[in-house]
Design a protein around this motif. Structure first.
Motif, PDB file in Angstrom:
ATOM      1  N   GLU A 288      22.085  27.935  40.949  1.00 55.78           N
ATOM      2  CA  GLU A 288      22.176  29.367  41.242  1.00 55.78           C
ATOM      3  C   GLU A 288      22.746  30.154  40.063  1.00 55.78           C
ATOM      4  OE1 GLU A 288      20.980  30.856  43.719  1.00 55.78           O
ATOM      5  OE2 GLU A 288      20.823  29.452  45.376  1.00 55.78           O
ATOM      6  N   GLY A 289      23.392  29.465  39.125  1.00 59.36           N
ATOM      7  CA  GLY A 289      23.950  30.147  37.958  1.00 59.36           C
ATOM      8  C   GLY A 289      25.289  30.797  38.207  1.00 59.36           C
ATOM      9  N   PHE A 290      26.086  30.228  39.128  1.00 55.15           N
ATOM     10  CA  PHE A 290      27.386  30.811  39.473  1.00 55.15           C
ATOM     11  C   PHE A 290      28.474  30.557  38.434  1.00 55.15           C
ATOM     12  CE2 PHE A 290      26.461  30.274  44.293  1.00 55.15           C
ATOM     13  CZ  PHE A 290      25.731  31.440  44.286  1.00 55.15           C
ATOM     14  N   LEU A 291      28.293  29.543  37.602  1.00 57.40           N
ATOM     15  CA  LEU A 291      29.412  29.003  36.844  1.00 57.40           C
ATOM     16  C   LEU A 291      29.557  29.664  35.476  1.00 57.40           C
ATOM     17  CD1 LEU A 291      28.782  25.241  37.647  1.00 57.40           C
ATOM     18  CD2 LEU A 291      30.053  26.921  38.975  1.00 57.40           C
ATOM     19  N   LYS A 292      30.762  30.114  35.230  1.00 60.02           N
ATOM     20  CA  LYS A 292      31.081  30.684  33.931  1.00 60.02           C
ATOM     21  C   LYS A 292      31.524  29.552  33.006  1.00 60.02           C
ATOM     22  CE  LYS A 292      34.260  33.826  31.602  1.00 60.02           C
ATOM     23  NZ  LYS A 292      35.453  34.675  31.741  1.00 60.02           N
ATOM     24  N   SER A 293      30.754  29.310  31.980  1.00 58.72           N
ATOM     25  CA  SER A 293      30.993  28.163  31.100  1.00 58.72           C
ATOM     26  C   SER A 293      32.373  28.215  30.452  1.00 58.72           C
ATOM     27  CB  SER A 293      29.915  28.123  30.014  1.00 58.72           C
ATOM     28  OG  SER A 293      30.115  27.016  29.167  1.00 58.72           O
ATOM     29  N   LYS A 294      33.030  27.053  30.448  1.00 61.42           N
ATOM     30  CA  LYS A 294      34.336  26.921  29.795  1.00 61.42           C
ATOM     31  C   LYS A 294      34.311  25.694  28.897  1.00 61.42           C
ATOM     32  CE  LYS A 294      37.059  29.128  33.446  1.00 61.42           C
ATOM     33  NZ  LYS A 294      38.222  28.986  34.367  1.00 61.42           N
ATOM     34  N   LYS A 295      34.858  25.826  27.708  1.00 60.95           N
ATOM     35  CA  LYS A 295      34.756  24.759  26.716  1.00 60.95           C
ATOM     36  C   LYS A 295      35.496  23.494  27.128  1.00 60.95           C
ATOM     37  CE  LYS A 295      34.099  27.829  22.742  1.00 60.95           C
ATOM     38  NZ  LYS A 295      34.623  28.284  21.436  1.00 60.95           N
TER      39      LYS A 295
END
Length: 781
Positions: free
Chosen positions: A455-462
């Protein structure tokens, strides 16, 4: 939409704007900025600029969602404008990007399609530039917004707790830990169950408000040592508002006998007969949880024989009329006392060993008074306030908000709304997504995580190596906030399935519908074209006739979450009307026509789950360039699916779940995205597998068919990230252990491998092994 409660203002819909902006950012970064032979980018700088603007909007929306004081009224319209522009931009970009993929799949020149995409991107950048100017003007006028490019804004950190955010915390409390105030109730119920002289089959009912703790008490009694040892058979099923007799029967039988496809394919009458036969002559305890109607009891009561041996049935219900109709003994649940409420609240917020600071104690007492003694309300408030122990202002605001609430039943809804309002922005859409599942659903965690990623909910984190790990941290955060329940744990303590309380499920559905993101299609609800379609009717809902007045481009997900007794002989996906579809989950539908027509044209599809029969050999899977999760199985035992080769060559594929006899071979090129592979076929008829082409695999199932050589699995040792490994055998004379195992194996399963016991010493040397499962002749002797 802004909801005002006393001195605070909460953004209810910033979560949806954040979800759409995050989704669009993922498209830009994963599809436009990554090397792609189909794309001709005329201005990479323009795409980079778009990416930066979306990151700016993300930061603003996080700040906007976290800003609980002194918010200006005009920010509501600003946030609404962001949502509208982001939805429109997402649809345009995906539509034009889809045209590029279609032309590329035909083998035609993509220049013209790429030019249209370029023009669309130019307009999108202009639209977002206009919003960016308005935000900066707002900042200048109010001098209160702090927007930066760092992943965590200051206000967001403040909201989630200044001393260590919960997000990413993998330490979960057992489900009933800290539960207080039920000792007297347990004593009364256990006496009625096991010590009462009556030998006739008796029915006991727990009745009370939603959220008062009926299911918790029933579960504590169900697992009580003297109860579990007294009854030869114990079985539990959840009935729910829309009861399904077959599902109830299958669930009860699953507690008594191993579940097989033969049992699940029986009709209601056959299942009822088998259940009654299984209970005949035994002392049993049956729990029917969350009974809404007398009709639900009448539909199943005949399955429970009176064996004159002290068998018991325990019901839970909100409704006194149901309790009176069903039961010879009614136990009316009481709200928690103030002392018990305080113990439950303080343990959840401060832990068993920590003392409560004096400045929080008086506020805490006011807060639990406002919870009306309802455990669901108390733990929800505790879950919220545990994250803001450093903010006395939020505690005061919550106390004032609860003081203004009216009836107990409405109080639960308002308290859940309050908990939701204070959630970090990135968690809100994830929570509302539980509304797409049916009430009281037991949701597999791996499936939920794959859906969140799709769904594309996730905000990428390193700091997270994969999106799955990030999603897992989101889920743990929601569980630790007492909003989601860890339902089933694996042997090693990890969460296998989860669920939400039915009152929270009602809230998630209501809020998602209010935001025009969710449409539930069943016999009682009209169809609407929303972002998420929860399909629960017995008729295929997506047709030109049914949606002639709606815009299909809104629909991103179709999930069937009804009962698993739905047969569909043929359905059309009316492509191109669903051309932006990302999720198609028909895993609970028994489809009998190979593959629904039109699926191969859904080029934006990321998650596909099917339960079908027939040959899929000619299915053009190569067109699904964005597919991340593929799960296909046959609902008819003994009829394995024929699948096309090369599934693992799909560039974006992360998780593949197939039946053993429908398994696949390894890809021709290195695929670093593949994390899960069930099943891989090896044997004499196939080339020796080279596991170097899937270097990041974490879970692998190997099905051996045909004779294998001693060195067949020698390259397994190169899977350095593999944690879970399963072996299963077809018609093979001998199985050979690999010469070396992956170093980080934690779970190992053998089935039909007939290994000699002396080889157990090899397995015993694995340094990180935590779980060893030996099934069906895994070893000889």
């Amino acid at each position: 939409m802004i909801i005002e409660t006393n001195n605070s203002t909460y953004s209810k819909s910033s979560s949806m704007a954040f979800a759409v902006v995050t989704s669009l950012l993922e498209i830009v970064e994963k599809q436009l900025l990554q090397p792609n032979s189909s794309l001709v980018l005329y201005s990479r700088e323009m795409v980079v600029s778009l990416s930066k603007k979306l990151c700016f909007l993300q930061a603003f929306l996080e700040e906007f969602g976290a800003k609980t004081y002194n918010s200006e009224a005009n920010r509501e319209s600003l946030e609404a404008e962001i949502l509208d522009v982001a939805i429109e931009a997402e649809s345009k970009v995906e539509s034009e990007l889809g045209e590029v993929y279609v032309v590329a799949n035909r083998g035609d020149c993509v220049v013209s399609a790429c030019q249209k995409l370029h023009q669309t991107l130019q307009q999108v950048v202009k639209d977002f530039e206009g919003i960016e100017v308005k935000i900066l003007m707002e900042k200048k006028n109010t001098n209160s917004l702090v927007i930066g490019s760092s992943p965590e804004s200051s206000a967001q950190t403040y909201l989630t707790g200044s001393v260590g955010s919960i997000t990413g915390n993998n330490t979960l409390e057992p489900e009933n830990s800290g539960i207080v105030g039920f000792s007297k109730d347990i004593k009364k119920i256990t006496y009625r169950l096991i010590r009462l002289p009556s030998v006739k089959r008796d029915v006991l009912t727990l009745v009370g408000l939603g959220g008062i703790g009926k299911t918790t008490l029933a579960n504590m009694v169900y697992t009580y040592p003297s109860v579990s040892s007294y009854f030869r058979i114990r079985a539990w099923t959840v009935v729910s508002k829309e009861h399904n007799v077959k599902e109830m029967l299958v669930c009860l039988l699953g507690c008594i006998v191993p579940m097989t496809s033969e049992i699940s394919n029986k009709d209601e009458a056959q299942l009822a007969g088998q259940l009654r036969k299984s209970l005949m002559g035994h002392r049993y305890l049956i729990v029917l949880d969350d009974v809404w109607t007398t009709a639900a009891w009448d539909a199943i009561r005949g399955c429970f024989p009176d064996n004159s041996n002290g068998s018991r049935i325990l019901l839970t219900t909100r409704f006194t009329e149901v309790a009176v109709y069903t039961s010879g003994y009614i136990h009316a649940m009481k709200v928690q006392t103030q002392d018990d409420s305080w113990k439950l609240f303080s343990r959840k917020v401060f832990g068993l060993k920590q003392s409560v600071p004096q400045e929080y104690k008086s506020l805490g007492k006011r807060i639990i008074d406002g919870c009306y003694g309802l455990p669901l309300a108390i733990v929800a408030m505790a879950g919220l306030l545990a994250t803001v122990k450093g903010s006395i202002e939020i505690w005061r605001d919550v106390a004032e908000s609860l003081y203004a609430m009216d009836s107990a039943d409405n109080r639960i809804s308002r308290i859940l709304s309050l908990s939701y309002n204070y959630l970090p922005t990135h968690l809100k859409a994830c929570l509302l997504y539980f509304g797409v599942f049916r009430e009281d659903s037991d949701i597999p965690v791996k499936k939920l995580i794959s859906l969140w990623v799709a769904e594309g909910f996730l905000k990428s984190k390193k700091k997270y190596k994969s999106m799955e790990k990030l999603a897992e941290s989101y889920l743990h955060d929601l569980i630790n906030r007492s909003l989601v329940q860890a339902n089933e744990l694996s042997i090693d303590g990890k969460i296998k399935s989860c669920k939400v309380h039915d009152r929270l499920h009602e809230f998630c559905m209501r809020e998602a519908k209010k935001e025009n993101f969710l449409s539930v299609i069943n016999e009682n609800h009209a169809q609407e074209a929303c972002r998420w379609i929860s399909f629960q009717s017995r008729n295929w809902p997506i047709t030109r006739a049914s949606y002639e007045n709606y815009t299909f481009h809104k629909i991103r997900s179709i999930i069937y979450s009804g009962n698993n007794d739905l047969y569909i002989s043929k359905c059309r996906l009316v492509y191109p009307h669903l051309k932006l579809l990302r999720v198609l989950d028909l895993s609970l539908v028994k489809y009998s026509h190979n593959m629904p027509s039109g699926i191969a044209d859904l080029i934006h599809l990321r998650y596909l789950a099917l339960n079908t029969i027939g040959s899929l050999y000619k299915f053009r899977l190569f067109k699904l360039q964005n597919l991340q999760t593929l799960a296909i199985c046959s609902w008819m035992e003994g009829y394995p699916l024929q699948l096309p080769f090369g599934i693992l060559d799909l560039q974006q594929l992360r998780h593949l779940h197939l039946e053993r006899k429908s398994s696949q071979c390894l890809p021709s090129l290195v695929r670093g995205n593949v994390l899960t592979l069930y099943w891989l076929r090896v044997g004499s008829l196939y080339e020796k597998p080279n596991f170097r082409v899937v270097p990041n695999l974490k879970e692998l199932g190997i099905y051996v068919e045909g004779e294998m050589t001693p060195s067949c699995l020698e390259s397994l040792v190169h899977l350095r990230r593999l944690e879970k490994l399963k072996f299963d055998m077809g018609r093979v004379e001998r199985f050979y252990l690999p010469s070396g195992f992956p170093p980080n194996i934690k779970k190992l399963t053998f089935r039909y491998t007939f290994l000699p016991w002396e080889e157990m010493s090899i397995i015993g040397q694995l340094p990180n092994l935590e779980v060893l499962k030996l099934k069906d002749f895994a070893f000889c002797g």
